[in-house]
Enzyme design. Structure first.
Site, PDB file in Angstrom:
ATOM      1  N   ASP A 241      -0.644  15.405 -15.185  1.00 24.67           N
ATOM      2  CA  ASP A 241      -0.141  14.486 -14.098  1.00 24.67           C
ATOM      3  C   ASP A 241      -1.134  14.058 -13.243  1.00 24.67           C
ATOM      4  OD1 ASP A 241       1.862  13.531 -12.489  1.00 24.67           O
ATOM      5  OD2 ASP A 241       1.679  15.340 -11.366  1.00 24.67           O
TER       6      ASP A 241
ATOM      7  N   ASP B 114      -0.956  12.599  -9.521  1.00 28.59           N
ATOM      8  CA  ASP B 114      -0.603  12.977  -7.971  1.00 28.59           C
ATOM      9  C   ASP B 114      -0.290  14.455  -7.697  1.00 28.59           C
ATOM     10  OD1 ASP B 114      -0.499  10.428  -6.335  1.00 28.59           O
ATOM     11  OD2 ASP B 114       0.479  10.028  -8.172  1.00 28.59           O
TER      12      ASP B 114
ATOM     13  N   ASP C  62       2.569  19.347 -11.373  1.00 31.71           N
ATOM     14  CA  ASP C  62       2.918  20.148 -10.245  1.00 31.71           C
ATOM     15  C   ASP C  62       4.353  19.931  -9.799  1.00 31.71           C
ATOM     16  OD1 ASP C  62       2.093  17.356  -9.557  1.00 31.71           O
ATOM     17  OD2 ASP C  62       2.423  18.110  -7.614  1.00 31.71           O
TER      18      ASP C  62
END
Length: 262
Positions: free
Chosen positions: A26, A28, A207
């Site tokens: 991922d 961000d 996240d």
């Protein structure tokens, strides 16, 4: 509490058991810290160099909720796969390309106009139009007003049944109501010639709630690593605390792979 991936690099690399690791990431909150304004999330140069070192040895893909061109322009590493809009827009070397949801662009345009008007009345709310989604950020909204953002998004979604709502960290998104997500995008990529048709052992690091789709998809054929300092329910098998630990983990993986080449 999940075991730390940073302390078990050798174990994770060994689990690949003869297959070639393929690293999916991922953006961000994983490669960069979460910031108040998404446009300020720039990749540190040290992370870029780590990604280049890793990509020289194994396949690497970045799967982000950002637009394809946006995340590609922030990472600036050649020879890797980029997947924007949560996997709806994929591009890579050798002409690799897949795009889903083009037929939904007109309804997304309408939803953008309606949602922008609604969010204008909520201080701190930020609308972000992406190619295949409309995002309503409420990170800077007063806590007592956050429910108003959800109501606004749901009202627009109710008028446009072709779209579905997806929840992330302090953001709601409207995107095409297609059975597609990061998990399905990873499984599709694993079948491409670029990932050697089944000879890759996938490691996914993320996240957010949107990354759970990938963790679940890989439960029986790869490894999921959650980036979080707080324990939470997840389909991942390991954890890292923050993007700094992600960088250290990726560098250690690159170093281990380099050592096996010598």
């Amino acid at each position: 509490m999940l075991p730390s991936a940073l302390n078990l690099v050798d174990e994770i690399v060994a689990v690949a058991s003869g297959k070639r690791p393929a690293v999916f990431l991922d953006y961000d909150g994983t490669l960069t810290p979460i910031v108040s304004h998404p446009e300020d999330a720039w990749l540190p140069e040290s992370m870029r160099q780590t990604l280049r070192s890793l990509a020289a040895r194994v396949p690497v893909a970045i799967l982000s909720g950002r637009d394809l061109d946006d995340v590609r322009g922030r990472v600036l590493v050649d020879g890797i796969v980029y997947a924007g809009s949560h996997g709806f827009d994929i591009a890579g070397a050798g002409g690799l390309r897949r795009e889903l949801g083009a037929a939904y662009l007109p309804v997304l345009d309408t939803a953008e106009t309606e949602l922008r008007e609604a969010l204008d009345e909520i201080p701190g709310a930020q609308l972000e139009r992406k190619h295949f989604s409309v995002a309503a950020h409420y990170r800077n909204v007063n806590e007592n007003d956050a429910f108003r953002v959800a109501l606004a998004v749901d009202a627009v979604a109710a008028r446009h049944r072709e779209l579905r709502r997806m929840d992330g960290k302090k953001v709601y998104e409207l995107l095409p109501d297609i059975d597609w997500n990061k998990g399905k995008a990873v499984l599709w990529l694993l079948e491409t010639p670029e990932l050697e048709r089944g000879n890759a052992f996938p490691i996914f690091i993320g996240d957010d709630r949107t990354d759970e789709d990938a963790f679940r998809a890989l439960e029986k054929r790869g490894i999921g690593i959650l980036v979080s300092e707080q324990p939470q329910v997840t389909a991942a098998s390991y954890s890292l605390n923050n993007p700094e630990e992600v960088e250290e983990f990726l560098q250690k993986v690159a170093d281990r792979l380099h050592a096996t080449e010598l």
